[in-house]
Design a protein around this motif. Structure first.
Motif, mmCIF file in Angstrom:
data_model
loop_
_atom_site.group_PDB
_atom_site.id
_atom_site.type_symbol
_atom_site.label_atom_id
_atom_site.label_comp_id
_atom_site.label_asym_id
_atom_site.label_seq_id
_atom_site.Cartn_x
_atom_site.Cartn_y
_atom_site.Cartn_z
ATOM 1 N N GLY A 32 1.131 -1.068 -0.266
ATOM 2 C CA GLY A 32 -0.108 0.191 -0.007
ATOM 3 C C GLY A 32 1.052 1.162 -0.290
ATOM 4 N N GLN A 33 2.139 1.265 0.921
ATOM 5 C CA GLN A 33 3.024 2.853 0.958
ATOM 6 C C GLN A 33 3.543 2.648 -0.521
ATOM 7 N N SER A 34 3.462 1.203 -1.162
ATOM 8 C CA SER A 34 4.857 1.666 -2.727
ATOM 9 C C SER A 34 3.582 2.486 -3.376
ATOM 10 N N ARG A 35 2.323 1.590 -3.602
ATOM 11 C CA ARG A 35 1.264 2.658 -3.894
ATOM 12 C C ARG A 35 0.769 4.042 -4.042
ATOM 13 N N LEU A 36 1.047 4.070 -2.867
ATOM 14 C CA LEU A 36 0.623 6.007 -2.635
ATOM 15 C C LEU A 36 2.076 6.492 -3.661
ATOM 16 N N GLU A 37 3.513 5.824 -2.832
ATOM 17 C CA GLU A 37 4.284 6.501 -3.024
ATOM 18 C C GLU A 37 4.014 6.913 -5.107
ATOM 19 N N GLY A 38 3.625 6.176 -5.080
ATOM 20 C CA GLY A 38 3.834 5.455 -6.819
ATOM 21 C C GLY A 38 2.722 7.039 -6.962
ATOM 22 N N ARG A 39 1.211 7.159 -6.372
ATOM 23 C CA ARG A 39 0.549 7.940 -7.069
ATOM 24 C C ARG A 39 1.671 9.645 -6.445
ATOM 25 N N ILE A 40 1.956 9.652 -5.242
ATOM 26 C CA ILE A 40 2.349 10.696 -4.864
ATOM 27 C C ILE A 40 2.650 11.443 -6.167
ATOM 28 N N ILE A 41 4.614 10.015 -6.601
ATOM 29 C CA ILE A 41 5.422 10.865 -7.549
ATOM 30 C C ILE A 41 4.265 11.323 -8.725
ATOM 31 N N SER A 42 3.443 10.341 -9.059
ATOM 32 C CA SER A 42 1.782 10.577 -9.831
ATOM 33 C C SER A 42 1.498 12.206 -10.396
ATOM 34 N N LEU A 43 1.454 12.435 -9.180
ATOM 35 C CA LEU A 43 0.938 13.657 -8.692
ATOM 36 C C LEU A 43 2.103 14.699 -9.206
ATOM 37 N N GLU A 44 3.282 14.204 -8.006
ATOM 38 C CA GLU A 44 4.016 15.767 -8.407
ATOM 39 C C GLU A 44 4.630 16.016 -10.006
ATOM 40 N N GLU A 45 4.198 14.725 -10.690
ATOM 41 C CA GLU A 45 4.257 14.598 -12.223
ATOM 42 C C GLU A 45 3.376 15.843 -13.181
ATOM 43 N N GLY A 46 2.340 15.621 -12.159
ATOM 44 C CA GLY A 46 1.707 16.716 -13.171
ATOM 45 C C GLY A 46 1.249 17.929 -12.668
ATOM 46 N N GLN A 47 1.878 18.357 -11.534
ATOM 47 C CA GLN A 47 2.000 19.601 -10.612
ATOM 48 C C GLN A 47 3.181 20.052 -11.826
ATOM 49 N N THR A 48 4.474 18.938 -12.045
ATOM 50 C CA THR A 48 5.657 19.673 -13.221
ATOM 51 C C THR A 48 5.197 20.036 -14.476
ATOM 52 N N ILE A 110 -1.466 5.022 8.411
ATOM 53 C CA ILE A 110 0.116 4.518 8.315
ATOM 54 C C ILE A 110 0.403 4.494 10.678
ATOM 55 N N SER A 111 0.224 5.944 10.692
ATOM 56 C CA SER A 111 1.141 5.721 12.002
ATOM 57 C C SER A 111 -0.326 5.110 12.843
ATOM 58 N N SER A 112 -0.922 5.012 12.837
ATOM 59 C CA SER A 112 -2.225 4.444 13.760
ATOM 60 C C SER A 112 -1.875 2.688 13.546
ATOM 61 N N LEU A 113 -1.628 2.450 12.739
ATOM 62 C CA LEU A 113 -0.692 1.081 11.727
ATOM 63 C C LEU A 113 0.500 0.278 12.447
ATOM 64 N N GLU A 114 1.224 1.585 12.552
ATOM 65 C CA GLU A 114 2.400 1.213 13.088
ATOM 66 C C GLU A 114 2.159 1.072 14.658
ATOM 67 N N GLY A 115 1.466 2.011 15.695
ATOM 68 C CA GLY A 115 1.380 1.563 16.765
ATOM 69 C C GLY A 115 0.364 -0.003 16.918
ATOM 70 N N GLY A 116 -0.064 -0.253 16.469
ATOM 71 C CA GLY A 116 -0.775 -1.660 16.036
ATOM 72 C C GLY A 116 0.298 -2.909 16.218
ATOM 73 N N GLN A 117 1.079 -2.429 15.162
ATOM 74 C CA GLN A 117 2.367 -3.178 14.828
ATOM 75 C C GLN A 117 2.929 -3.224 16.181
ATOM 76 N N ASN A 118 3.425 -2.258 16.747
ATOM 77 C CA ASN A 118 4.187 -1.895 17.825
ATOM 78 C C ASN A 118 3.553 -2.811 19.447
ATOM 79 N N ILE A 119 2.284 -3.018 19.229
ATOM 80 C CA ILE A 119 1.635 -3.733 20.165
ATOM 81 C C ILE A 119 1.592 -5.121 20.243
ATOM 82 N N LEU A 120 1.239 -5.159 18.625
ATOM 83 C CA LEU A 120 1.839 -7.017 18.325
ATOM 84 C C LEU A 120 3.876 -7.317 18.704
#
Length: 191
Positions: A32-48, A110-120
């Motif tokens: 999911g993070q990789s997909r988000l990074e791809g979308r952010i890169i695509s947005l940045e390219e669109g802004q350019t 993501i922060s919430s998931l990291e908290g859950g991961q810490n609990i695990l």
């Protein structure tokens, strides 16, 4: 003892399954993070591209302003085009704002998931500690059981030696009783 070992084995299997589930969830998060990074890169390219387009539009606007004095009839058309462009830019700004809100929301998740991961992770550490305690308990029980079995074996060997001595003594007594019976029988015949 066997029941405890079966329980421990069952818990270890459950822990292994939990660990596998955690790995799957972590991989899912990474994907999911990789997909988000791809979308952010695509947005940045669109802004350019938008910035480049805006730059070209500004160049065109300068050129149009120079030709404005000669082409009065085209002014209306250019102003309408400019109004449409501003509407599109406003729409793009609104979309960009929505994307920023969405990215903020994703960051919170993501922060919430990291908290859950810490609990695990903490749960796994506690579970590993409990497993280590069980291993120590099992080792202690095996040692104590070994000592008790050894003591029983030694007691059995001692009892066998005592039984052997008793049997030997009984045989000697029987031999003496046989001799005494023969002497008694002989004395009875003589009388």
């Amino acid at each position: 003892m066997e029941e405890i070992l079966n329980k421990i084995l069952g818990e270890l299997v459950a822990i292994k399954s939990d660990v596998q589930n955690i790995k799957t969830e972590v991989q899912s998060l990474k994907d999911g993070q990789s997909r988000l990074e791809g979308r952010i890169i695509s947005l940045e390219e669109g802004q350019t591209r938008l910035a480049e387009t805006q730059s070209r539009l500004e160049t065109n606007m300068a050129s149009l302003e120079k030709g404005q004095s000669r082409l009065e009839d085209r002014i209306t058309f250019i102003e309408e085009g400019q109004a449409r462009m501003e509407g599109q830019i406003a729409s793009l700004k609104e979309t960009q704002s929505q994307l920023e809100t969405h990215i903020t929301s994703m960051s919170e998740r993501i922060s919430s998931l990291e908290g859950g991961q810490n609990i695990l992770v903490n749960h796994m550490r506690r579970t590993l500690g409990e497993i280590e305690q069980l291993r120590q308990s099992q080792s202690r029980m095996e040692f104590e059981l070994t000592e008790k079995v050894r003591a029983l074996f030694d007691a059995r060997e001692l009892q066998l030696d005592i039984n052997q001595q008793i049997m030997s003594t009984l045989q000697r007594i029987e031999a003496k009783v046989d001799v005494l019976q023969m002497e008694t029988a002989h004395i009875r015949r003589i009388k």
